[in-house]
Design a protein around this motif. Sequence first.
Motif, PDB file in Angstrom:
ATOM      1  N   UNK A 643       0.553  -1.186   0.235  1.00  0.00           N
ATOM      2  CA  UNK A 643       0.409  -0.143  -0.345  1.00  0.00           C
ATOM      3  C   UNK A 643       0.462   1.522  -0.006  1.00  0.00           C
ATOM      4  N   UNK A 644       0.233   2.185  -0.508  1.00  0.00           N
ATOM      5  CA  UNK A 644       1.034   3.719  -0.599  1.00  0.00           C
ATOM      6  C   UNK A 644       0.664   3.910   0.378  1.00  0.00           C
ATOM      7  N   UNK A 645       1.547   4.348   1.721  1.00  0.00           N
ATOM      8  CA  UNK A 645       2.154   5.464   2.382  1.00  0.00           C
ATOM      9  C   UNK A 645       2.008   7.054   2.243  1.00  0.00           C
ATOM     10  N   UNK A 646       1.471   7.517   3.562  1.00  0.00           N
ATOM     11  CA  UNK A 646       0.761   8.756   2.819  1.00  0.00           C
ATOM     12  C   UNK A 646       2.143  10.149   3.252  1.00  0.00           C
ATOM     13  N   UNK A 647       2.466  10.683   2.937  1.00  0.00           N
ATOM     14  CA  UNK A 647       3.471  11.921   3.545  1.00  0.00           C
ATOM     15  C   UNK A 647       2.520  13.146   4.052  1.00  0.00           C
ATOM     16  N   UNK A 648       2.585  13.824   5.100  1.00  0.00           N
ATOM     17  CA  UNK A 648       1.451  15.069   5.533  1.00  0.00           C
ATOM     18  C   UNK A 648       2.293  16.083   6.266  1.00  0.00           C
ATOM     19  N   UNK A 649       3.405  15.598   7.190  1.00  0.00           N
ATOM     20  CA  UNK A 649       4.152  16.149   7.444  1.00  0.00           C
ATOM     21  C   UNK A 649       6.102  16.613   7.350  1.00  0.00           C
ATOM     22  N   UNK A 650       6.230  18.460   7.441  1.00  0.00           N
ATOM     23  CA  UNK A 650       7.989  17.972   7.155  1.00  0.00           C
ATOM     24  C   UNK A 650       8.924  17.340   8.076  1.00  0.00           C
ATOM     25  N   UNK A 651       9.588  16.524   7.285  1.00  0.00           N
ATOM     26  CA  UNK A 651      10.216  15.529   8.615  1.00  0.00           C
ATOM     27  C   UNK A 651      11.001  17.135   9.473  1.00  0.00           C
ATOM     28  N   UNK A 652      11.346  17.168  10.572  1.00  0.00           N
ATOM     29  CA  UNK A 652      11.463  17.896  11.797  1.00  0.00           C
ATOM     30  C   UNK A 652      13.131  17.734  11.689  1.00  0.00           C
ATOM     31  N   UNK A 653      13.537  19.416  11.552  1.00  0.00           N
ATOM     32  CA  UNK A 653      14.690  19.868  11.618  1.00  0.00           C
ATOM     33  C   UNK A 653      15.575  19.044   9.872  1.00  0.00           C
ATOM     34  N   UNK A 654      16.516  18.646  10.250  1.00  0.00           N
ATOM     35  CA  UNK A 654      17.204  18.234   8.849  1.00  0.00           C
ATOM     36  C   UNK A 654      16.874  16.237   8.552  1.00  0.00           C
ATOM     37  N   UNK A 655      16.242  16.407   9.128  1.00  0.00           N
ATOM     38  CA  UNK A 655      16.305  14.462   9.062  1.00  0.00           C
ATOM     39  C   UNK A 655      15.785  14.518   7.710  1.00  0.00           C
ATOM     40  N   UNK A 656      16.665  12.995   7.051  1.00  0.00           N
ATOM     41  CA  UNK A 656      15.920  12.470   5.842  1.00  0.00           C
ATOM     42  C   UNK A 656      15.283  11.353   5.992  1.00  0.00           C
ATOM     43  N   UNK A 657      14.933  11.268   5.017  1.00  0.00           N
ATOM     44  CA  UNK A 657      14.528  10.006   4.578  1.00  0.00           C
ATOM     45  C   UNK A 657      15.347   9.126   4.332  1.00  0.00           C
ATOM     46  N   UNK A 658      15.458   7.744   4.494  1.00  0.00           N
ATOM     47  CA  UNK A 658      16.217   6.492   4.789  1.00  0.00           C
ATOM     48  C   UNK A 658      17.173   6.800   3.284  1.00  0.00           C
ATOM     49  N   UNK A 659      15.491   6.280   2.706  1.00  0.00           N
ATOM     50  CA  UNK A 659      16.389   6.279   1.459  1.00  0.00           C
ATOM     51  C   UNK A 659      17.868   6.888   0.336  1.00  0.00           C
ATOM     52  N   UNK A 660      17.417   8.212   0.755  1.00  0.00           N
ATOM     53  CA  UNK A 660      18.355   9.213   0.600  1.00  0.00           C
ATOM     54  C   UNK A 660      19.801   9.401   1.293  1.00  0.00           C
ATOM     55  N   UNK A 661      19.594   8.558   2.938  1.00  0.00           N
ATOM     56  CA  UNK A 661      21.085   8.857   3.763  1.00  0.00           C
ATOM     57  C   UNK A 661      21.697   7.752   2.911  1.00  0.00           C
ATOM     58  N   UNK A 662      21.408   6.736   2.143  1.00  0.00           N
ATOM     59  CA  UNK A 662      21.822   5.483   1.365  1.00  0.00           C
ATOM     60  C   UNK A 662      22.225   5.883   0.453  1.00  0.00           C
ATOM     61  N   UNK A 663      21.500   6.454   0.171  1.00  0.00           N
ATOM     62  CA  UNK A 663      21.721   6.891  -1.295  1.00  0.00           C
ATOM     63  C   UNK A 663      23.449   7.715  -1.328  1.00  0.00           C
ATOM     64  N   UNK A 664      23.373   8.577  -0.588  1.00  0.00           N
ATOM     65  CA  UNK A 664      24.407   9.558  -0.559  1.00  0.00           C
ATOM     66  C   UNK A 664      25.572   8.980   0.637  1.00  0.00           C
ATOM     67  N   UNK A 665      25.716   7.888   1.100  1.00  0.00           N
ATOM     68  CA  UNK A 665      26.494   7.342   1.667  1.00  0.00           C
ATOM     69  C   UNK A 665      27.268   6.607   0.181  1.00  0.00           C
TER      70      UNK A 665
END
Lengths: 941, 435
Positions: A643-665
Amino acid sequence: MAPKKPPDKVTITLDGRAVEANKGEMIIAAAERAGVYIPRFCYHPRMKPVGMCRMCLVEVVGPRGPALTPACFVAVSDGQVVNTTTPGVKKAQDGVLEFLLVNHPLDCPVCDKGGECPLQDQTLAFGPGETRFVEEKRHWEKPIALSELVLLDRERCIQCARCTRFADEIAGDPQIDFSMRGDMVEVATFPGQPFTSYFSGNTVQICPVGALTSTPYRFKARPWDIEQAESSCTTCAVGCRVAVQSSGDHITRKLGVDSDPVNQSWLCDKGRFDWESLSSAERITAPLVRKGDELVEVAWTEALDAVASALQKAREVHGGGAIGMIGGARLANEDAYAWSKLARAVLGTDNVDAQLGDGLPAQTVLGLPRATIDQACDASAVILLAPDLKEELPVLYLRLRAAVKDAKLPLIELAEQRSGLTRHAAASLLHRPGEAHVLVRALTAAADPTAEVAGVAPAEVVAARQLLKGIGEKEGEDATYVVVLGRPSLASGPAPFADAAATLLDAFPGVRFLTALRRGNVHGALDMGLAPGTLPGRVSQSDGRAWFAQAWGQVPDTTGMDTTQMLVEASEGRLAALILLGADPLSDFPDRSLARKGLQGAGTVVAVDCFLTESAKKADVFLPAATYAERAGTFTNMEGRVVRLGQKVTAPGVAWPDWMIAAELAFRMGKELGFDNVEGIWDEIERLSPAHTGVTSNLLASLVAKDGVVVPMGAADPPMHKPEPLDPMAEPGIIAAETHWISRLTTIEAASTGEVERGPQGDVGGQDPLAGATEDAAAVSSDHNVSDPGITLVTEPDADVAAEHDVSDPGITLVTRPAPTRFAVPATSAPVPPIDAYSLRLIATHQLWDAGVGVQHSSHLAGLAAAPSLRANPHDLKRLGHESGGRVKAVSPRGSLVLTVEADTGVPRGSVALGFNLPGEGAADLIDATAAITNVRLDSV
Amino acid sequence: MTVTDAPKIVTRHLGNADSWTLKSYVDADGYQGLRKALTMPREEVHEEVKKASLLGRGGAGFPAGQKWAMLRKAEPIYLVINGDESEPATFKDHMLIEQDPHQIIEGTLITAYTIGAAQAFIYIRGEFAKGLERMTQALNEAYEYGAVGKNIFGSGWSIDVIIHPGAGAYICGDETGLLESLEGKRGFPRIKPPFFPAAFGLYQAPTVVNNVETMSNIPWVVMNGGDAFSAFGDNRSRGTRIFSVSGHVVRPGNYEVEMVKTTFRDLFYDPVYGGGIRNNKELKAFIPGGASSYWFGPDKLDTPLDQDEVGKLGTMLGSGSIVAMDETTCSVRAAWRLTRFFHKESCGQCTPCREGAGWLEKILQRIEAGRGREADLDLLLDACDNIAPGLTWPPKQTTICPLGPSIPSPIVSAVRMFRDEFLTHIKEGACPHGS
């Protein structure tokens, strides 16, 4: 499984036109499908009607002329004439609404429900406009607490009994009921017994007025300021459909959405209220790097550089096999995929495990034929070999309980102690920990046992055998069996359950399984390859290596370690880097001693998390992650439903989604993961994963996939259906996707006066995306089957690797996508542990209210987790000379604890039960994760 | 004025010493009806009751013999005796329970035998402490005597009877409210259809629910035959019946009289019965059949005590409680007082009754206190109409059970009959009766 028979039809005359209705359904439901909305308060489509509020009175023409009749309580019958708009009906509606408002305080301006209130809305649409009541209204103290979570304003209550019926009928916790009489009727708890049901929040959601409010939401927002994203709850693996609502970029509320195959609108209180943790002050919202003894806030660049260089070094010096990755079950599928790809293609390690030594072997989970929740509820019998579902997968408990109660589903429970479902089970066999497989063999053996089996009396086993035999004989070849398979206790190993699954597969041809693993997206993480020896799409490392190596560049060729092995390896100083993906082994791994040694012995520890958990405190680098409602993606529940998850709010501070962290690494280690948004990851998953063929983003976004898509798509799976239009009164507060229900009401109003032409209801319009989906799937595979001179096609998954080496020109080898692997469920027998007459076998189980982050960082939930206490059979306590309520010293080979012990007949003799991951010291200090069982001695203090 | 020579039937033992004891009962003619019934085929017993044209004495007046014939064909069958008499001015069952419990038990046993009941329950209003004590004692005696339990009087037929005390709710006198209460639940009446007790009653089994007085007639009917019973009275209203006469009469009390042959005037004025209106006042109005019935004026005094005759005049004989209101009565206060009862006793299940009763009481109280408005009269009638649409007889209802449409009866009667008195309250800002 045989498809359900379509219902017989009858024809009724509704407001002068012929309408087809299902035999046996109530007038109110038939009318609604025909586009005629009959106002209601007490009626709820998921509960039995009571006909109390009298709001749904319509005229049914009988032998003595038209009579006012409650449409929620009278079934349609052929030739029935029903009128909903006559002056008589209109007067009755006016009358009932005027009566309802007589004692209602009309404090709408300060009421949480104001703006989304069925009483307000229906008064507007069907009411008299003004009241003739000039007297003093009834007054009560307001509000009073029914529990820590639910407050009751008796002045607002309209006595519809939705809450009391829910508590009794749906939750099975009849802790609230009416007391007093007439207009002094009030909803009340029993003296000194609060409304502690795990499902209490549902009463707040279905309350048609503001009488029940929840402490976390109270005065948090006004409905007209609320924005909503539809999503799924990721708190456990049931994946209840939810509406995540926010006001001013803060989550304010989660409401249950009616997903027919899953949660049928209900949520447990943990899932409903743990959003409070998202905006907890404890949330870590910037990267941290250890400098000396302290974790110091730094910029992402510095943190990522530190991690990348540590990983780079570990890989170069020790090889990929010295890097481990634990966790991932809290992530979205796309995040899990990104980490899985990073591990294999960049770090060169197969040491990945989304489970924390508390589940089942991944091969067992992936290899078993899956059942849906509906299939379990419709089965000839369900065999329960799982932890207490009420504590761990609460809404699955509700579904099975309802199936037992309403559809007489026979439930055969094999458990280590009494569970929430025990009283609903046709047979409940309480066996010794570590010996479930012995009991299962006795259940399915050719002959009846003559002696005790795994601590169960032979007569009980024989009775259960006869029950199963009776079902088999009655239903013959149509008999369907579903096993709910999980790990009932963290104090004994998983081997008996894999063994039992193999026995059941043999004994009941066609048997299907629901794997009762509790962590939110654990099934999705396993499907994304976050388990050693597996690759995305339920394919084994050996079957899928060629295919994924072709797509990813490289895949390790040795099978990695699971969490327990990684921690053992780390404790011996052989793990150079350990990445924790939302995992807290110090709290959540069964064996705290091993977890502690592992974290101490590991080289660089990187924690990707939302909170500074006990384990994260030991990390060298902390990377702040976005969590549900803060990032988009998909989720896979225990059925394999994506199923699809919905994004509703902005992550606090500078927290990132995990996939972005993996991609940056990956980028910092000189590789590209190859995607720059969530949609791109899903497209890659759909393209590469054997289990997700055809499950396109378009399909997932379409209305036919409103309830998700069970993967892999295929003939054996239940068909997807277009959702029925929702009863707007069933879920007040939810902002409906198509049109807001109030506008539908107004449309109906207008239609009845001839102003607006009534359109067909529930028409989702457009093309059917599902129709194309299977064709897409076919197209995908045929794409790869196109033979092209010069290109070698490897079509046999088993032969992948060998074939690759056989080709003459390796440069242009193209490997086809393998089919999902049929993992062999191990048929080898697990050992039977010897009985130690001086000890009790430990049962360690999760409770809904625990020391996990979701509960502990939600201010209204944190206090609900109780301190751990031992529970033992009164006979054992007497034998050992302990008093119920007294303190004892529990001693295991791993450690000892002083705890209170309570007598509990629900724990069989010879065992002792203890909650897991509760505040303070507990079961994890006693368990040896490498042993088959944990024996505990109870000594006097 | 007539006092017919019809015998006393249900009250015939009441003058006997210790009439509630087994000895006294057996010394009279106790348990002869049961002994006789047990020698007869069930159908024959049933036939006698049908011939008697015994209308139910609980209020609705449904013929008992016919009720027994409507049972759904299923096992088990239950028999439930309704002794939850709780309406103001109704006190006949109270007397029968205290004075002649054995007669109720005998009637219950004969009925149970006739309908093939698996078990019988006698539900007694919780406040009847003495009645409960005597009924329990009588049942114990009857067990010992061999009239209840295994192999009754050697006939081979067995049944148990259970006495269940109510917990003080008028609503449990409604037969389906009573069944809920008997099942241990809150006394919320059930929706009919589908829950007609004859089809889905106690524990969803086919059930006969009969009133205590109805049962008290059965032994005599069996002993003397249905024809002997139906020789008294006329039309459908046969035999004798107890009327509880109260209010402003000289001699309030329970009087068993022959139906149809006796009139309301007889009951109020005959020296044997009510003995006239006290202090020689004029009769202003009277309640013909309990708190939930529409009122009659003095012009209806010569109406015979005939269930159907009274029904045709737009009200009912109901539970047989007749209340005289003399010229000193304030009709507003009377209506308020009765409404107050319904307000207190509404079970709270259906909105119109739950909220309507309280509202109507408040309006009446306001008028009585001199704070009424002229518009209140139409409001009273319209709010009543929202509970019992049309304000007709028999009533239509927006509620599940008949308690709802009972509320309008005194209010609508008072407003229709004494509108001027209401207006006087409103104009003078006070009750002209000084109350």
